[in-house]
Design an enzyme around this catalytic site. Sequence first.
Site, PDB file in Angstrom:
ATOM      1  N   HIS A  82      -9.785  10.448   4.100  1.00 17.60           N
ATOM      2  CA  HIS A  82      -9.673   9.481   3.015  1.00 17.60           C
ATOM      3  C   HIS A  82     -10.179  10.161   1.753  1.00 17.60           C
ATOM      4  O   HIS A  82     -11.247  10.768   1.765  1.00 17.60           O
ATOM      5  CB  HIS A  82     -10.510   8.232   3.315  1.00 17.60           C
ATOM      6  CG  HIS A  82     -10.162   7.093   2.419  1.00 17.60           C
ATOM      7  ND1 HIS A  82     -10.521   7.063   1.100  1.00 17.60           N
ATOM      8  CD2 HIS A  82      -9.442   5.973   2.645  1.00 17.60           C
ATOM      9  CE1 HIS A  82     -10.046   5.956   0.554  1.00 17.60           C
ATOM     10  NE2 HIS A  82      -9.394   5.276   1.473  1.00 17.60           N
ATOM     11  N   GLU A  98       0.850  -1.202   0.000  1.00 18.08           N
ATOM     12  CA  GLU A  98       0.000   0.000   0.000  1.00 18.08           C
ATOM     13  C   GLU A  98       0.877   1.240   0.000  1.00 18.08           C
ATOM     14  O   GLU A  98       2.079   1.160   0.295  1.00 18.08           O
ATOM     15  CB  GLU A  98      -0.923  -0.008   1.223  1.00 18.08           C
ATOM     16  CG  GLU A  98      -2.077  -1.000   1.088  1.00 18.08           C
ATOM     17  CD  GLU A  98      -3.056  -0.939   2.248  1.00 18.08           C
ATOM     18  OE1 GLU A  98      -2.694  -0.436   3.330  1.00 18.08           O
ATOM     19  OE2 GLU A  98      -4.193  -1.416   2.068  1.00 18.08           O
ATOM     20  N   ARG A 155      -0.784   8.864   9.690  1.00 15.61           N
ATOM     21  CA  ARG A 155      -0.755   7.404   9.866  1.00 15.61           C
ATOM     22  C   ARG A 155      -0.418   6.711   8.547  1.00 15.61           C
ATOM     23  O   ARG A 155      -0.978   7.031   7.498  1.00 15.61           O
ATOM     24  CB  ARG A 155      -2.131   6.942  10.342  1.00 15.61           C
ATOM     25  CG  ARG A 155      -2.260   5.450  10.468  1.00 15.61           C
ATOM     26  CD  ARG A 155      -3.719   5.058  10.618  1.00 15.61           C
ATOM     27  NE  ARG A 155      -4.467   5.323   9.412  1.00 15.61           N
ATOM     28  CZ  ARG A 155      -5.254   4.441   8.793  1.00 15.61           C
ATOM     29  NH1 ARG A 155      -5.393   3.231   9.289  1.00 15.61           N
ATOM     30  NH2 ARG A 155      -5.917   4.766   7.708  1.00 15.61           N
ATOM     31  N   HIS A 213     -11.385  10.214   8.210  1.00 15.74           N
ATOM     32  CA  HIS A 213     -11.182   8.765   8.196  1.00 15.74           C
ATOM     33  C   HIS A 213     -10.521   8.242   9.467  1.00 15.74           C
ATOM     34  O   HIS A 213     -10.938   7.240  10.023  1.00 15.74           O
ATOM     35  CB  HIS A 213     -10.315   8.448   6.977  1.00 15.74           C
ATOM     36  CG  HIS A 213     -10.086   6.988   6.749  1.00 15.74           C
ATOM     37  ND1 HIS A 213     -11.119   6.091   6.645  1.00 15.74           N
ATOM     38  CD2 HIS A 213      -8.926   6.269   6.593  1.00 15.74           C
ATOM     39  CE1 HIS A 213     -10.630   4.879   6.431  1.00 15.74           C
ATOM     40  NE2 HIS A 213      -9.307   4.963   6.410  1.00 15.74           N
TER      41      HIS A 213
HETATM   42  C1  LIG Z   1     -13.846   2.353   6.387  1.00 13.30           C
HETATM   43  C2  LIG Z   1     -12.588   2.152   7.168  1.00 13.30           C
HETATM   44  C3  LIG Z   1     -11.544   1.412   6.631  1.00 13.30           C
HETATM   45  C4  LIG Z   1     -10.365   1.222   7.351  1.00 13.30           C
HETATM   46  N1  LIG Z   1      -9.387   0.418   6.829  1.00 13.30           N
HETATM   47  C5  LIG Z   1      -8.306   0.124   7.594  1.00 13.30           C
HETATM   48  C6  LIG Z   1      -7.341  -0.827   7.157  1.00 13.30           C
HETATM   49  O1  LIG Z   1      -7.463  -1.411   6.090  1.00 13.30           O
HETATM   50  N2  LIG Z   1      -6.286  -1.074   7.969  1.00 13.30           N
HETATM   51  C7  LIG Z   1      -6.109  -0.472   9.180  1.00 13.30           C
HETATM   52  O2  LIG Z   1      -5.129  -0.739   9.875  1.00 13.30           O
HETATM   53  N3  LIG Z   1      -7.026   0.426   9.610  1.00 13.30           N
HETATM   54  C8  LIG Z   1      -8.118   0.709   8.872  1.00 13.30           C
HETATM   55  N4  LIG Z   1      -9.050   1.597   9.337  1.00 13.30           N
HETATM   56  C9  LIG Z   1      -8.886   2.147  10.687  1.00 13.30           C
HETATM   57  C10 LIG Z   1      -9.191   1.065  11.719  1.00 13.30           C
HETATM   58  O3  LIG Z   1     -10.308   0.323  11.300  1.00 13.30           O
HETATM   59  C11 LIG Z   1      -9.503   1.663  13.080  1.00 13.30           C
HETATM   60  O4  LIG Z   1      -8.540   2.600  13.425  1.00 13.30           O
HETATM   61  C12 LIG Z   1      -9.521   0.572  14.158  1.00 13.30           C
HETATM   62  O5  LIG Z   1     -10.365  -0.476  13.765  1.00 13.30           O
HETATM   63  C13 LIG Z   1     -10.003   1.166  15.470  1.00 13.30           C
HETATM   64  O6  LIG Z   1     -10.208   0.127  16.371  1.00 13.30           O
HETATM   65  P1  LIG Z   1     -10.678   0.459  17.847  1.00 13.30           P
HETATM   66  O7  LIG Z   1     -10.817  -0.845  18.547  1.00 13.30           O
HETATM   67  O8  LIG Z   1      -9.800   1.486  18.427  1.00 13.30           O
HETATM   68  O9  LIG Z   1     -12.119   1.162  17.659  1.00 13.30           O
HETATM   69  P2  LIG Z   1     -13.449   0.622  16.987  1.00 13.30           P
HETATM   70  O10 LIG Z   1     -13.221  -0.590  16.187  1.00 13.30           O
HETATM   71  O11 LIG Z   1     -14.097   1.761  16.312  1.00 13.30           O
HETATM   72  O12 LIG Z   1     -14.344   0.204  18.237  1.00 13.30           O
HETATM   73  C14 LIG Z   1     -14.888   1.178  19.089  1.00 13.30           C
HETATM   74  C15 LIG Z   1     -15.803   0.507  20.100  1.00 13.30           C
HETATM   75  O13 LIG Z   1     -16.122   1.446  21.119  1.00 13.30           O
HETATM   76  C16 LIG Z   1     -17.521   1.410  21.394  1.00 13.30           C
HETATM   77  N5  LIG Z   1     -17.903   2.723  21.941  1.00 13.30           N
HETATM   78  C17 LIG Z   1     -17.728   3.953  21.405  1.00 13.30           C
HETATM   79  N6  LIG Z   1     -18.187   4.912  22.240  1.00 13.30           N
HETATM   80  C18 LIG Z   1     -18.657   4.261  23.344  1.00 13.30           C
HETATM   81  C19 LIG Z   1     -19.266   4.685  24.545  1.00 13.30           C
HETATM   82  N7  LIG Z   1     -19.495   5.970  24.832  1.00 13.30           N
HETATM   83  N8  LIG Z   1     -19.643   3.746  25.441  1.00 13.30           N
HETATM   84  C20 LIG Z   1     -19.444   2.426  25.195  1.00 13.30           C
HETATM   85  N9  LIG Z   1     -18.852   1.961  24.074  1.00 13.30           N
HETATM   86  C21 LIG Z   1     -18.477   2.870  23.157  1.00 13.30           C
HETATM   87  C22 LIG Z   1     -18.142   1.083  20.054  1.00 13.30           C
HETATM   88  O14 LIG Z   1     -19.451   0.589  20.214  1.00 13.30           O
HETATM   89  C23 LIG Z   1     -17.144   0.045  19.540  1.00 13.30           C
HETATM   90  O15 LIG Z   1     -17.452  -1.225  20.091  1.00 13.30           O
HETATM   91  C24 LIG Z   1     -10.228   1.812   8.621  1.00 13.30           C
HETATM   92  C25 LIG Z   1     -11.262   2.565   9.151  1.00 13.30           C
HETATM   93  C26 LIG Z   1     -12.443   2.736   8.447  1.00 13.30           C
HETATM   94  C27 LIG Z   1     -13.557   3.532   9.045  1.00 13.30           C
END
Ligand SMILES: Cc1cc2nc3c(=O)[nH]c(=O)nc-3n(C[C@H](O)[C@H](O)[C@H](O)COP(=O)(O)OP(=O)(O)OC[C@H]3O[C@@H](n4cnc5c(N)ncnc54)[C@H](O)[C@@H]3O)c2cc1C
Length: 523
Positions: free
Chosen positions: A231, A115, A373, A338
């Site tokens: 993005h 990538e 990032r 994004h």
């Molecule tokens: C469309 C898209 C494509 C992407 N592609 C890539 C990729 O190919 N490779 C890569 O490395 N990254 C990618 N990213 C970024 C990556 O997906 C995210 O940075 C990563 O998944 C974040 O993980 P996380 O566990 O921190 O948060 P999340 O997976 O967003 O989880 C957040 C959790 O917190 C909970 N939550 C939020 N607020 C509260 C609250 N007040 N009370 C209780 N629970 C709450 C939600 O319900 C959820 O369960 C992409 C992002 C997007 C949007």
Amino acid sequence: MFMTEKIDFLILGAGVAGLSTAIKLQKYGKILILAKNSIKECNTYFAAGGISCVWGEEDTFEKHVKDTITAGDGLCNKKVVEKIVSDGPGRIKELIEWGLDFDKLPDNRYNLAKEGGHSKRRIFHVKDLTGKAVLDTLYDKAKSYKNIIFREWQIAINLYVKDNICRGAHILDRKTNEIYTISAKATVIATGGCGKVYLYTSNPDIASGDGIAMAYRAGATVANMEFIQFHPTCLYHPYAKNALISEALRGEGAILKDTNGKPFMDRYHKLKDLAPRDIVSRAIDDLLKKTGEDCVYLDVSFKDPEFLKNRFPGINETCLKYDIDFTKEPIPVVPAAHYCCGGIVADTNGATNIKRLFAVGECSCTGFHGANRLASNSLLEGLVCGHNCGQYIGEIMNSLGPNNLTIPDWHEGSISDSNERVVISQNWEEIRKVMQNYAGIVKMDKLLKRAWDRLTLINEEIVQYYWNFKITSDLIELRNLCTIARLILKCAHARKESRGIHYNLDYPEKANLARNSTVRKHW
Ligand SMILES: Cc1cc2nc3c(=O)[nH]c(=O)nc-3n(C[C@H](O)[C@H](O)[C@H](O)COP(=O)(O)OP(=O)(O)OC[C@H]3O[C@@H](n4cnc5c(N)ncnc54)[C@H](O)[C@@H]3O)c2cc1C
């Protein structure tokens, strides 16, 4: 009706970071893990491209570290980058052991993708649906432990911090509308990003920056919020809220065109459509501002339809949902918020400046991403820091004995909100529009000031509502969005330079000294 529960460990968020933490922490005590919506509604589920990880003989940790630091444009913490990159293979092996079937080549080697910004092929993927595969694998693993209790549709309202010690949180059950209190020996914020603060975003609805806003209010240090990665290509359609069109499509030859069907990227960068993500976003932003059009078009219809459908099943399905056949016609796209490179300042174990409070995943700012990032580095960070955080809390907290922490009941406003919903939706729209137009891809001091003035007024209104009206999840999210918007503005205003993904027309050059923009005190 208020209730208080005691638990060993409370994890807010069930994406890659929260689940990874829970799996490693379960052997040390009982865990309650909350999701604001259904488990699937999180950024992790929508991750398309994959997970970066050094694998095989052609690649080295040094190369991945170098690529990450180059993208981070002077603000990465080298030790943190080395730690996360070198822990990657261990976490990938674990996912494979737990059943994750990454795409392979005919000779059975992993089909690693390349990538933008990566000097080697190092992206593990499952077609363009990697996030779903990661989430399913981690969720299945976590569900197999009886020490992990899941609760969906629970939104954390506030953390309870006294004497710089986090004691738990107040939670609203979105199904019953009851507020209850959880006290925990350790609380982990894994609530993901804050894309919803902008009008256009690739993020699902949960991404309102709740964890960052809560931690900030509780006294945690927050940093680098001005580095919001856009993005370049999100589907533009009145009913499509957050449909990302992966960069891999441009990797396969897709061309960006204006409304007249003319390619335009050659006017902006020598790599044309394969220019870095921030350059492409800025080019589209510039074209849209100059022409007044709503969107541009991404055309790959000249490729073999069968190849496209097989390589990009996710994009095909998304487009067809909105009656767009991407094998025959161009896809309307706009740049969209994004990824949040900043967040709650934490180390690679998730430790913050507040005792017993930890932050992992997109809501944290560890120094891994710096000012920009590198693609596919965020799932890696969530996996590694979640793992480390679980181990670390287990080791230090187990010696602390039972949970004797107490939390007062929630003070509930008495006035029903039934006639006032319009105020919430008005402010919600306004914040997102102001941020998109005044504090988006290209910034100027004058516009940042305008945005700040408007948000100060909105904030006063929200605070008044918050303490007098019956709390709802919309009001909780609105307050958090407003806090996040003001944190972004504050950090952006403090940065008198252009660096990484922060671009300010008033200061187009990079400053000699690279520094983080940290915010702690209330304004
Ligand atoms: C469309 C898209 C494509 C992407 N592609 C890539 C990729 O190919 N490779 C890569 O490395 N990254 C990618 N990213 C970024 C990556 O997906 C995210 O940075 C990563 O998944 C974040 O993980 P996380 O566990 O921190 O948060 P999340 O997976 O967003 O989880 C957040 C959790 O917190 C909970 N939550 C939020 N607020 C509260 C609250 N007040 N009370 C209780 N629970 C709450 C939600 O319900 C959820 O369960 C992409 C992002 C997007 C949007």
